[in-house]
Design a protein around this motif. Structure first.
Motif, mmCIF file in Angstrom:
data_model
loop_
_atom_site.group_PDB
_atom_site.id
_atom_site.type_symbol
_atom_site.label_atom_id
_atom_site.label_comp_id
_atom_site.label_asym_id
_atom_site.label_seq_id
_atom_site.Cartn_x
_atom_site.Cartn_y
_atom_site.Cartn_z
ATOM 1 N N ILE A 199 1.013 -1.195 -0.054
ATOM 2 C CA ILE A 199 0.011 0.037 -0.059
ATOM 3 C C ILE A 199 0.835 1.329 -0.098
ATOM 4 C CG2 ILE A 199 -1.536 1.260 1.407
ATOM 5 C CD1 ILE A 199 -2.661 -1.245 2.392
ATOM 6 N N GLY A 200 2.022 1.288 0.705
ATOM 7 C CA GLY A 200 2.933 2.297 0.707
ATOM 8 C C GLY A 200 3.600 2.461 -0.625
ATOM 9 N N GLY A 201 3.562 1.707 -1.517
ATOM 10 C CA GLY A 201 4.147 1.978 -2.900
ATOM 11 C C GLY A 201 5.486 1.157 -3.271
ATOM 12 N N LEU A 202 5.593 0.278 -2.257
ATOM 13 C CA LEU A 202 6.825 -0.498 -2.732
ATOM 14 C C LEU A 202 6.230 -1.786 -3.785
ATOM 15 C CD1 LEU A 202 8.766 -1.369 0.409
ATOM 16 C CD2 LEU A 202 9.628 0.036 -1.362
ATOM 17 N N ALA A 357 -3.575 -16.104 -1.042
ATOM 18 C CA ALA A 357 -4.981 -15.369 -1.500
ATOM 19 C C ALA A 357 -4.693 -13.979 -2.123
ATOM 20 C CB ALA A 357 -5.711 -15.368 -0.351
ATOM 21 N N GLN A 358 -5.667 -13.633 -2.697
ATOM 22 C CA GLN A 358 -6.033 -12.209 -2.994
ATOM 23 C C GLN A 358 -6.581 -11.621 -1.633
ATOM 24 O OE1 GLN A 358 -8.740 -11.227 -6.016
ATOM 25 N NE2 GLN A 358 -8.738 -9.138 -5.773
ATOM 26 N N ARG A 359 -6.058 -10.545 -1.320
ATOM 27 C CA ARG A 359 -6.685 -9.574 0.129
ATOM 28 C C ARG A 359 -7.688 -8.715 -0.404
ATOM 29 N NH1 ARG A 359 -2.855 -13.542 1.791
ATOM 30 N NH2 ARG A 359 -0.810 -13.088 1.317
ATOM 31 N N ILE A 360 -8.588 -8.974 0.821
ATOM 32 C CA ILE A 360 -9.450 -7.708 0.745
ATOM 33 C C ILE A 360 -8.875 -6.228 0.927
ATOM 34 C CG2 ILE A 360 -11.499 -6.531 2.103
ATOM 35 C CD1 ILE A 360 -12.039 -9.352 3.151
ATOM 36 N N HIS A 361 -9.154 -5.499 -0.135
ATOM 37 C CA HIS A 361 -8.479 -4.187 -0.122
ATOM 38 C C HIS A 361 -9.355 -2.933 0.007
ATOM 39 C CE1 HIS A 361 -9.792 -4.653 -4.441
ATOM 40 N NE2 HIS A 361 -9.767 -3.232 -4.201
ATOM 41 N N MET A 362 -10.749 -3.337 0.432
ATOM 42 C CA MET A 362 -11.694 -2.173 0.557
ATOM 43 C C MET A 362 -12.031 -2.236 2.072
ATOM 44 S SD MET A 362 -14.122 -3.006 -2.945
ATOM 45 C CE MET A 362 -13.525 -4.710 -2.774
ATOM 46 N N PRO A 363 -12.043 -1.075 2.682
ATOM 47 C CA PRO A 363 -12.027 -1.095 4.446
ATOM 48 C C PRO A 363 -13.081 -1.432 4.849
ATOM 49 C CG PRO A 363 -11.933 1.171 3.446
ATOM 50 C CD PRO A 363 -11.644 0.097 2.204
ATOM 51 N N GLU A 364 -14.333 -1.075 4.258
ATOM 52 C CA GLU A 364 -15.684 -1.647 4.995
ATOM 53 C C GLU A 364 -15.830 -3.152 4.996
ATOM 54 O OE1 GLU A 364 -17.132 0.492 6.841
ATOM 55 O OE2 GLU A 364 -15.746 1.953 6.194
ATOM 56 N N MET A 365 -15.243 -3.729 3.753
ATOM 57 C CA MET A 365 -15.502 -5.104 3.536
ATOM 58 C C MET A 365 -14.644 -5.821 4.488
ATOM 59 S SD MET A 365 -14.741 -7.501 0.301
ATOM 60 C CE MET A 365 -15.970 -6.806 -0.832
ATOM 61 N N LEU A 366 -13.232 -5.030 4.848
ATOM 62 C CA LEU A 366 -12.461 -5.676 5.695
ATOM 63 C C LEU A 366 -12.838 -5.781 7.180
ATOM 64 C CD1 LEU A 366 -9.492 -7.086 5.868
ATOM 65 C CD2 LEU A 366 -8.410 -4.527 6.069
ATOM 66 N N ILE A 367 -13.676 -4.567 7.484
ATOM 67 C CA ILE A 367 -14.241 -4.604 8.977
ATOM 68 C C ILE A 367 -15.075 -5.683 9.232
ATOM 69 C CG2 ILE A 367 -15.648 -3.020 10.469
ATOM 70 C CD1 ILE A 367 -14.156 -0.730 9.190
ATOM 71 N N GLU A 368 -16.109 -6.062 8.086
ATOM 72 C CA GLU A 368 -17.119 -6.921 8.373
ATOM 73 C C GLU A 368 -16.262 -8.339 8.466
ATOM 74 O OE1 GLU A 368 -20.373 -6.517 8.886
ATOM 75 O OE2 GLU A 368 -19.755 -4.664 9.063
ATOM 76 N N ALA A 369 -15.362 -8.489 7.548
ATOM 77 C CA ALA A 369 -14.730 -9.729 7.740
ATOM 78 C C ALA A 369 -13.911 -9.995 9.024
ATOM 79 C CB ALA A 369 -13.493 -9.910 6.591
ATOM 80 N N ASN A 385 -7.316 1.416 8.698
ATOM 81 C CA ASN A 385 -6.977 2.852 7.947
ATOM 82 C C ASN A 385 -6.160 3.147 6.912
ATOM 83 O OD1 ASN A 385 -8.782 3.775 10.030
ATOM 84 N ND2 ASN A 385 -7.160 4.547 11.318
ATOM 85 N N ALA A 386 -5.118 2.251 6.730
ATOM 86 C CA ALA A 386 -4.172 2.265 5.567
ATOM 87 C C ALA A 386 -4.992 2.047 4.240
ATOM 88 C CB ALA A 386 -3.168 1.235 5.686
ATOM 89 N N PHE A 387 -6.108 1.133 4.394
ATOM 90 C CA PHE A 387 -6.797 0.856 3.097
ATOM 91 C C PHE A 387 -7.564 2.069 2.714
ATOM 92 C CE2 PHE A 387 -5.489 -3.073 4.659
ATOM 93 C CZ PHE A 387 -5.327 -4.045 3.726
ATOM 94 N N ARG A 388 -7.853 3.012 3.622
ATOM 95 C CA ARG A 388 -8.692 4.246 3.273
ATOM 96 C C ARG A 388 -7.877 5.230 2.564
ATOM 97 N NH1 ARG A 388 -13.267 3.630 6.112
ATOM 98 N NH2 ARG A 388 -12.975 2.508 8.461
#
Length: 429
Positions: A199-202, A357-369, A385-388
């Motif tokens: 997420i940081g760009g690496l 796996a592919q990761r969840i990258h959407m914050p609200e979906m991640l919270i529910e998971a 918060n990083a996903f926001r």
């Protein structure tokens, strides 16, 4: 000089040249007027030959040493087709570099069987066994191959902390530690942090690090500190990650096959680069049921199931699209079917060696998971918060070094390919 050459650097073409070799006394034999000493270093074994009436008597006497004495020998190379290396060394000077002051606990030549637990208690002696040396030379190739293959694909090597404030995968199988005035844990996975690096760009990262699982198992394929070879890739899905895993596995096995011919021979292993069969979880369950295995949809695979999948589909089986309920909370659900997720495992020679796996990258979906796994989203605020802030789709996986090495070398116990294993009963040496 203590040493001018390793055993494998000397050739019959050096006939008549003076060299100095150093290592341990592997064997000593006296046959009539001839004394044979086998000197072993990390690269191989060389025969030292002294003859009465030809070799100085003081040198012959100096060769009468107990096994595992550490010595250096200065001598002349003599080509000899009957010697194991095609040459032998005629000694001029022998030095005992550190006279033994204790009994060596077991025979390293393998002529006398010894239990694995005894070998592990004296690992510093066990590593002198040719087979043990071969194992860890192969592991070195595995690690180098992993690094080189990913660097060539533009991945960056990173390091993350082994101390974490929260379980990354849930569950209670964590080693708790006191971190000043706070409670912390030894990391069971670098998962969250390698995602943050992406997420940081690496964008494309890999790492090799220890992880810790407080599983109270006593079997031959679990230990409590393992070495993971991890990757994470941005702007990618599970299909991209599976393709990379397949390529990386084949590259590693191919590199070992090419670079460790002698070690594989010493272990009696014929290693082949496998073709990878991709099978959906649903197909795998149906195939297991058809072959008499006890399993139903929604179950995770047992050890016996993994072995059977290897028998059905071959040495390398990639199982994908697992039920969401049996995977980590950050696994991305399949589009149109939230009960299935974009996750996968690699089963090699009947044992799971990699998971991803592919990761969840959407914050609200991640919270529910997180909530569905019974975890508190507040403990993951730094992560969510990083996903926001603009998180791309991403995916990744990890390979367990010791499991992969165990299966590549047809070993029966994961502790054999762990330099200093940690399990329920072993915390030293």
């Amino acid at each position: 000089m203590i040493r001018t050459a390793y055993v494998n650097e000397i050739t019959p073409e050096m006939d008549g040249k003076e060299v100095t070799v150093a290592g341990w006394v592997h064997e000593v034999r006296e046959l009539g007027k001839v004394t044979f000493l086998l000197l072993r270093d990390m690269s191989g074994i060389v025969q030292i030959v002294a003859k009465k009436g030809v070799t100085d008597e003081s040198v012959i006497g100096a060769l009468s040493l107990p096994k595992e004495s550490v010595i250096s020998v200065r001598g002349t190379v003599k080509a000899n087709k009957e010697a194991r290396a095609g040459y032998e060394i005629v000694p001029i000077e022998v030095k005992n570099l550190n006279p033994l002051s204790a009994n060596v606990p077991f025979e390293v030549t393998g002529k006398v069987p010894v239990d694995l637990d005894v070998r592990l208690n004296y690992r510093y002696i066990d590593l002198r066994r040719i087979q043990s040396t071969a194992i860890f030379r192969i592991e070195s190739t595995i690690l180098n191959s992993f690094r080189e293959s990913l660097q060539q694909k533009g991945f960056n090597e990173i390091r993350t902390s082994s101390i974490v404030a929260e379980a990354t995968e849930g569950g209670s199988e964590l080693f708790e530690i006191k971190y000043f005035d706070e409670k912390a844990f030894l990391a069971q996975s670098p998962q969250l942090y390698k995602q943050l690096a992406v997420i940081g760009g690496l964008d494309k990262v890999f790492m090799v690090m220890p992880v810790y699982r407080a599983e109270k198992s006593n079997d031959t394929y679990h230990i409590n500190e393992i070495t993971q070879m991890d990757i994470e890739m941005g702007f990618a899905d599970h299909n991209d990650a599976m393709q990379l895993l397949e390529e990386t596995l084949k590259r590693i096995i191919g590199d070992v096959k090419r670079s460790n011919v002698r070690e594989l021979e010493e272990l009696g292993v014929k290693l082949d680069v496998p073709s990878v069969k991709r099978v959906s979880y649903e197909e795998a369950v149906e195939s297991l049921k058809a072959h008499g295995e006890s399993i139903k949809p929604g179950d995770d695979f047992s050890r016996e199931n993994e072995v059977k999948l290897g028998e059905i589909f071959g040495d390398a089986v990639m199982v994908y699209e697992y039920p969401t309920a049996v995977r980590a909370f950050y696994s991305m659900p399949k589009e149109g079917d939230s009960d299935v997720c974009n996750s996968f495992d690699m089963i090699y020679k009947g044992l799971e060696i990699s998971s991803g796996a592919q990761r969840i990258h959407m914050p609200e979906m991640l919270i529910e998971a997180i909530k569905r796994k019974g975890l508190d989203p507040k403990n993951f605020e730094f992560y969510v918060n990083a996903f926001r802030c603009g998180a791309p789709p991403h995916a990744g996986w990890s390979i367990g070094l010791e499991r992969l090495a165990m299966k590549m070398m047809n070993l029966q116990n994961i502790r054999e390919c762990t330099l200093f294993p940690r399990d329920r009963k072993r915390i030293r040496p």
